[in-house]
Write an enzyme that holds these catalytic residues in place. Structure first.
Site, mmCIF file in Angstrom:
data_model
loop_
_atom_site.group_PDB
_atom_site.id
_atom_site.type_symbol
_atom_site.label_atom_id
_atom_site.label_comp_id
_atom_site.label_asym_id
_atom_site.label_seq_id
_atom_site.Cartn_x
_atom_site.Cartn_y
_atom_site.Cartn_z
ATOM 1 N N GLU A 239 -3.471 2.713 6.296
ATOM 2 C CA GLU A 239 -4.336 2.996 5.126
ATOM 3 C C GLU A 239 -5.058 4.438 5.731
ATOM 4 O O GLU A 239 -5.864 4.289 6.358
ATOM 5 C CB GLU A 239 -5.525 2.192 4.872
ATOM 6 C CG GLU A 239 -5.050 0.693 4.473
ATOM 7 C CD GLU A 239 -4.500 0.634 3.257
ATOM 8 O OE1 GLU A 239 -4.413 1.695 2.349
ATOM 9 O OE2 GLU A 239 -3.625 -0.405 3.074
ATOM 10 N N CYS A 273 -12.253 7.565 2.064
ATOM 11 C CA CYS A 273 -11.092 8.041 2.174
ATOM 12 C C CYS A 273 -10.691 8.392 0.702
ATOM 13 O O CYS A 273 -9.739 9.350 0.670
ATOM 14 C CB CYS A 273 -10.244 6.795 2.610
ATOM 15 S SG CYS A 273 -10.455 5.184 1.865
#
Ligand code: NAD
Length: 505
Positions: A239, A273
């Site tokens: 990720e 993110c």
């Protein structure tokens, strides 16, 4: 003269970046001791996997409740090691509880053994089963220390695995607290062990010890992890970073879109993110949007506060804040217009960054394509939805995107054309709390997904089991019945017809 590498410090000092206060001095993990930790974890895992889902779920359910019972301690710990605003810490607590709730309610269904079509109708049967990998390694960053420290571990544990996790050396306290809560909830401590120290020190021994690695962090480190996992041929889930676009098109409610930008660009001090880093605004509404956004960003209350009064806290370290300001300064030096904010060190301290909106940016600037990972957003005027899509998709990253347009159907059609792993309509960050859909990136933003079925199945190996009722289906049957040209032709006729028979094709 012979030189030797400096020894790993035995203590790690954790500081509050906002105040400089020393929060804790904690012993680091000896890299040579990781193997023994893994052995203990494997022994505990064998016992844990033999327990029923219901027994494992009881522990996670108790953990879920403890998160609420110990909320103040959790919020204090997150804030003190990370410097973020109290509201941003609260979002972590809500998300950890949400992940637990989702997998407690739906995780078992995602791991059910499923019947499937056999190779030869009526004579054979097939099914798929899920088994825990065994020992899962995790390496996590500092931006959401409590969420990333424990939420992804919950489905791994529920599936019957043990976890060895290495939180960022900047923020290990939230993961250590999560471990305390899991143990209090009834988990054997060997099933969730925390490695304290730096990535270069502990990454390799961790990778060597585990059966699967889940990594959340930068694209650069993700590449190192993927290489290590490839050497050992173990699965990995990565990720990674994003440079997430937001599209504001005619018909959008400008007030709502500005509110979306405030959350998407500035929540968690821009260190998310999936946060918005570039906004493409249609020329028809450009003036209105820019005026409202500039005003709202200028009003943000940025300071250290342990109540809920501040809008934004510090960044996670003085060093990172410096890097974010360097992106702003570079853009200014190369001709960008600062609508609000700037590159100066704010009065609140060196770990803070003034929320900033830039325009007139170009591709020579660091903030153009590289992830800034701070409260800095660049705005660009576009002629049409097509123009916005073209610019939004021109990126090596592809994590998250956001569309604001007139009708929801039109917005959804545009969202489908965004080249990202996750897209939000009339929202920017909603995806992270939408646990029933997979979340992850494409391109350099990662491989693998968290949440939904994939978020628990990735911690398992899939096994297919096929059965035959007769004396062997499939190939065995073919060898048995095709002992003459005539019978071979008959068989082919049946196989040819097969496609046309509903129910068994
Ligand atoms: P980072 O890559 O520097 O560090 C992440 C983790 O990797 C830390 O625990 C670090 O100690 C470890 N690490 C560093 N070098 C290593 C090595 N050689 N071997 C093994 N481990 C190593 O990232 P960061 O600066 O802590 O976090 C910010 C980044 O994380 C941003 O790029 C952000 O976009 C990304 N992120 C992604 C998601 C997502 O879900 N896609 C979520 C949060 C953060």
């Amino acid at each position: 003269m012979e030189t030797t590498a400096p020894p790993t410090p035995a203590q790690l000092d954790v500081h509050n970046p906002a105040t400089g206060e020393l929060v804790a001095s904690i012993p680091t993990t000896d890299p040579a001791g990781v193997e023994a930790m893994a052995r203990a974890a494997r022994a505990a895992q064998a016992r844990w996997a033999a327990r029923t889902w219901r027994e494992r779920a009881k522990v996670v359910a108790r953990f879920h409740d403890l998160v609420f019972e110990r909320q103040d301690e959790i919020l204090d710990t997150i804030q003190r090691e990370n410097g973020k605003a109290r509201r941003d810490a609260l979002a972590e607590l809500v998300t950890v509880a949400g992940t637990a709730r989702y997998y407690l309610a739906h995780g078992r269904r995602h791991l059910h053994e499923k019947r499937a079509r056999g190779g030869v109708p009526l004579l054979t049967r097939a099914r798929t089963a899920w088994h825990p990998h065994g020992l899962i390694g995790m390496i996590t960053p500092w931006n959401f220390p409590f969420i990333l420290g424990v939420a992804d571990a919950l489905p791994a544990l529920l599936a019957g695995n043990a976890v060895l996790t290495k939180p960022s050396e900047v923020t290990p306290m939230s993961t250590l607290l999560a471990r305390e809560l899991l143990i209090e909830a009834g988990l054997d401590g060997d099933l969730f062990q925390v490695l304290v120290g730096t990535g270069p020190d502990l990454g390799e021994p961790l990778l060597d010890a585990v059966d699967m690695i889940g990594f959340t962090g930068s694209t650069a480190t993700g590449r190192i992890i993927a290489t290590g996992a490839a050497q050992r041929l173990i699965p990995s889930s990565l990720e990674l970073g994003g440079k997430n676009p937001m599209l504001v098109l005619p018909g959008a409610n400008v007030d709502d879109a500005v509110h979306g930008l405030m959350t998407g660009g500035f929540a968690n001090s821009g260190q998310t993110c999936i946060c918005v880093e570039r906004v493409y605004v249609h020329e028809e509404i450009w003036d209105e949007f820019v005026a409202a956004a500039t005003r709202r960003v200028g009003e943000l209350d940025v300071r250290w506060s342990t109540d809920f009064s501040a809008d934004m806290g510090s960044l996670a370290s003085v060093e990172h804040a410096g890097q974010v300001r360097a992106h702003v300064q570079d853009a200014i030096d190369k001709g960008a217009t600062v609508l609000v904010g700037g590159a100066d060190v704010p009065a609140a301290g060196a770990a803070f960054v003034t929320p900033t909106l830039l325009t007139d940016t170009n591709s020579t600037m660091l903030a153009h394509a590289d992830e800034t990972f701070g409260p800095v957003v660049r705005l660009e005027r576009v002629r049409s939805a097509e123009h916005a899509l073209e610019l939004a998709n021109d990126s090596e990253l592809g994590l998250n995107g956001s569309v604001w347009a007139g009708g929801r159907r039109e917005a959804r059609a545009i969202a489908r054309r965004l080249e990202v792993g996750t897209a939000n309509v009339n929202s920017t960050l909603l995806i992270y709390n939408s646990y029933d859909v997979p979340m992850g990136g494409i391109r350099q933003s990662g491989l693998g997904r968290r949440h939904a079925a994939s978020g628990i199945q990735k911690y398992c190996r899939q096994q297919s089991i096929v059965e035959s009722f007769a004396k062997g289906g499939g190939y065995e049957l073919l060898l048995r019945v095709t002992d003459s040209p005539k019978r071979a032709r008959m068989l082919l006729r049946v196989v040819k017809l097969w496609r046309r028979i509903p129910g068994i094709r």
